[in-house]
Design a protein around this motif. Sequence first.
Motif, PDB file in Angstrom:
ATOM      1  N   GLN A  11       0.822  -1.203   0.000  1.00 22.85           N
ATOM      2  CA  GLN A  11       0.000   0.000   0.000  1.00 22.85           C
ATOM      3  C   GLN A  11       0.862   1.261   0.000  1.00 22.85           C
ATOM      4  O   GLN A  11       0.509   2.270  -0.623  1.00 22.85           O
ATOM      5  CB  GLN A  11      -0.933   0.000   1.219  1.00 22.85           C
ATOM      6  N   ARG A  12       1.983   1.207   0.700  1.00 16.66           N
ATOM      7  CA  ARG A  12       2.858   2.377   0.762  1.00 16.66           C
ATOM      8  C   ARG A  12       3.330   2.774  -0.637  1.00 16.66           C
ATOM      9  O   ARG A  12       3.406   3.952  -0.974  1.00 16.66           O
ATOM     10  CB  ARG A  12       4.043   2.086   1.680  1.00 16.66           C
ATOM     11  N   ARG A  13       3.670   1.794  -1.471  1.00 19.52           N
ATOM     12  CA  ARG A  13       4.088   2.069  -2.844  1.00 19.52           C
ATOM     13  C   ARG A  13       2.928   2.683  -3.633  1.00 19.52           C
ATOM     14  O   ARG A  13       3.123   3.603  -4.432  1.00 19.52           O
ATOM     15  CB  ARG A  13       4.557   0.794  -3.524  1.00 19.52           C
ATOM     16  N   THR A  14       1.734   2.147  -3.432  1.00 17.65           N
ATOM     17  CA  THR A  14       0.572   2.679  -4.131  1.00 17.65           C
ATOM     18  C   THR A  14       0.312   4.127  -3.726  1.00 17.65           C
ATOM     19  O   THR A  14       0.039   4.986  -4.572  1.00 17.65           O
ATOM     20  CB  THR A  14      -0.672   1.818  -3.831  1.00 17.65           C
ATOM     21  N   ALA A 272       2.075   8.497   7.454  1.00 22.78           N
ATOM     22  CA  ALA A 272       2.512   8.963   6.137  1.00 22.78           C
ATOM     23  C   ALA A 272       2.524   7.830   5.121  1.00 22.78           C
ATOM     24  O   ALA A 272       2.939   6.705   5.425  1.00 22.78           O
ATOM     25  CB  ALA A 272       3.905   9.587   6.229  1.00 22.78           C
ATOM     26  N   LEU A 273       2.031   8.122   3.913  1.00 25.78           N
ATOM     27  CA  LEU A 273       1.965   7.163   2.812  1.00 25.78           C
ATOM     28  C   LEU A 273       1.205   5.892   3.198  1.00 25.78           C
ATOM     29  O   LEU A 273       1.544   4.786   2.802  1.00 25.78           O
ATOM     30  CB  LEU A 273       3.370   6.820   2.290  1.00 25.78           C
ATOM     31  N   THR A 274       0.143   6.096   3.995  1.00 29.26           N
ATOM     32  CA  THR A 274      -0.814   5.031   4.298  1.00 29.26           C
ATOM     33  C   THR A 274      -2.212   5.613   4.087  1.00 29.26           C
ATOM     34  O   THR A 274      -2.381   6.832   3.966  1.00 29.26           O
ATOM     35  CB  THR A 274      -0.698   4.520   5.746  1.00 29.26           C
ATOM     36  N   PRO A 275      -3.244   4.784   4.073  1.00 30.64           N
ATOM     37  CA  PRO A 275      -4.605   5.309   3.903  1.00 30.64           C
ATOM     38  C   PRO A 275      -5.037   6.284   4.991  1.00 30.64           C
ATOM     39  O   PRO A 275      -5.965   7.072   4.774  1.00 30.64           O
ATOM     40  CB  PRO A 275      -5.470   4.042   3.917  1.00 30.64           C
ATOM     41  N   LEU A 276      -4.411   6.231   6.165  1.00 33.00           N
ATOM     42  CA  LEU A 276      -4.757   7.164   7.240  1.00 33.00           C
ATOM     43  C   LEU A 276      -3.998   8.482   7.128  1.00 33.00           C
ATOM     44  O   LEU A 276      -4.251   9.405   7.905  1.00 33.00           O
ATOM     45  CB  LEU A 276      -4.453   6.540   8.614  1.00 33.00           C
TER      46      LEU A 276
END
Length: 491
Positions: A11-14, A272-276
């Motif tokens: 997810q982080r890459r996305t 950071a760089l997550t859905p939250l």
Amino acid sequence: MSAFDDLMAYQRRTEALAQIAGRLSWDRETVMPRGAAAQRSEEAGALSEVLHARRTDPRIGDWLEAAEAEEPGEVGLAQLRHIRRSYERTQRVPCDLATRISSFTALSQGRWAEAREADDFAAFAPVLSEMVALRREEGAALADGGDIYDAMLDDYEPGAKAADLDAMFGALRPGLIALREAALGRMPAPKVSGRFDIGAQMELTRRIAEVCGYDMTRGRIDVAVHPFSSGSGSDVRITTRTSEDEPFNCIYSTMHEAGHAIYEQSIDPDYALTPLGSGVSMGVHESQSRIVENQLGRSRAFTGWLYGQLRDAFGDFGIDGPDAFYAAANSLHRGYIRTEADEVQYNLHILMRFDLERALVSGDLAPEDLEEAWNARFLRDFGYEVPRASQGCLQDVHWSVGLFGYFPTYSLGNVYAGCLAEALRRAVPDLDAQLAKGDMSAAMAWLRENVQRHGGLYAPRDLITRACGEAPSEAPLMRYLEEKFGALYPA
């Protein structure tokens, strides 16, 4: 690594790729050469295709099932909730459709800008018609047999329903109209006069943004036709607009966008760089921009400090003292442009757009008939005629880029801001004394602690309820408006 760890690494890459897509959009609206539009369209489409493929990767479904069984805790479950929602929604939209929408959006915004500059709705109507058709196709896929407009709205305000917003806005409308009618017949507010150097405006507006709490080491301010904020975490950029005749536009556009940007900069860095790691909804986002711009930035206390800043920057500009400046910053006035509207009439602009876009989506209003419908509705709601398309249905960028369901979040954000402002004043009883010194630190600390740091951890209404101690309603906003403008325009 656990299934949860594998999923979050993926997810982080996305999320990183999504940030790059956002940066391409920022570039398109600020510094991209006009001749690059066709190539940018292809670039945006290619990146959209990559993102769609990642967001529908079947491994996500497997990871979700395994990760939920691992009981990852409150934050972990919130991450999984967002990922599952995105996964299920994205799966419903065919990759070809997502790519066509992304490519067409990169072109349609340029066509809108050209039509707006030429005051030529007829030139834009075929583009709008294609955009409505594409978004209706997407909305039908997302709705899966349900209401198409609600499916669109859910992109920007998860859980919201058009019927509920219609009831809330219906409760707002009579009070707003009564305030407007009472005030517009009274003594007009004073106006600034003179020439305001653009360079000096930009220097002042950067200082004001920092006073609001905007971290310029992780952001920047540029000029755009339509001010906006872009990015999250350690790269959050804003734009503003300028006029040599009138500095309020630059100042308050900047404060508004700074409110958005500060929200993004204040989210827990662990997200950071997550859905939250982004604002939970556009309604909550708008609450942060509007409370900075209006309840704080247009307060009598803060405008007293701001008056001194403008005197230092520009000398005499035709306003005699802080009280007159406060009245000027909060004047009720006739006008056509939503972003320049006063606090009382702003929501009337939104309510009109809410109704028109629902008619476009339902098919009750043909896109080629929008200008006529807009002008008739504006005359009915505001009492005077729209002189040209750039002051009417071509003034906003939103429909040109397919943002159907976005407009109502502006008024919902005002409602949330009214609730938050009441709670803030209870928590910081000497707020006005601080604002009079140009000090927003305590106010922004309260917002950061109670709203901003949580990012997407809580659902939008739950977040506002937790911060305020009660469920959101339109009543605090109307109390604020009636008290403020009743005093400014006494009977």
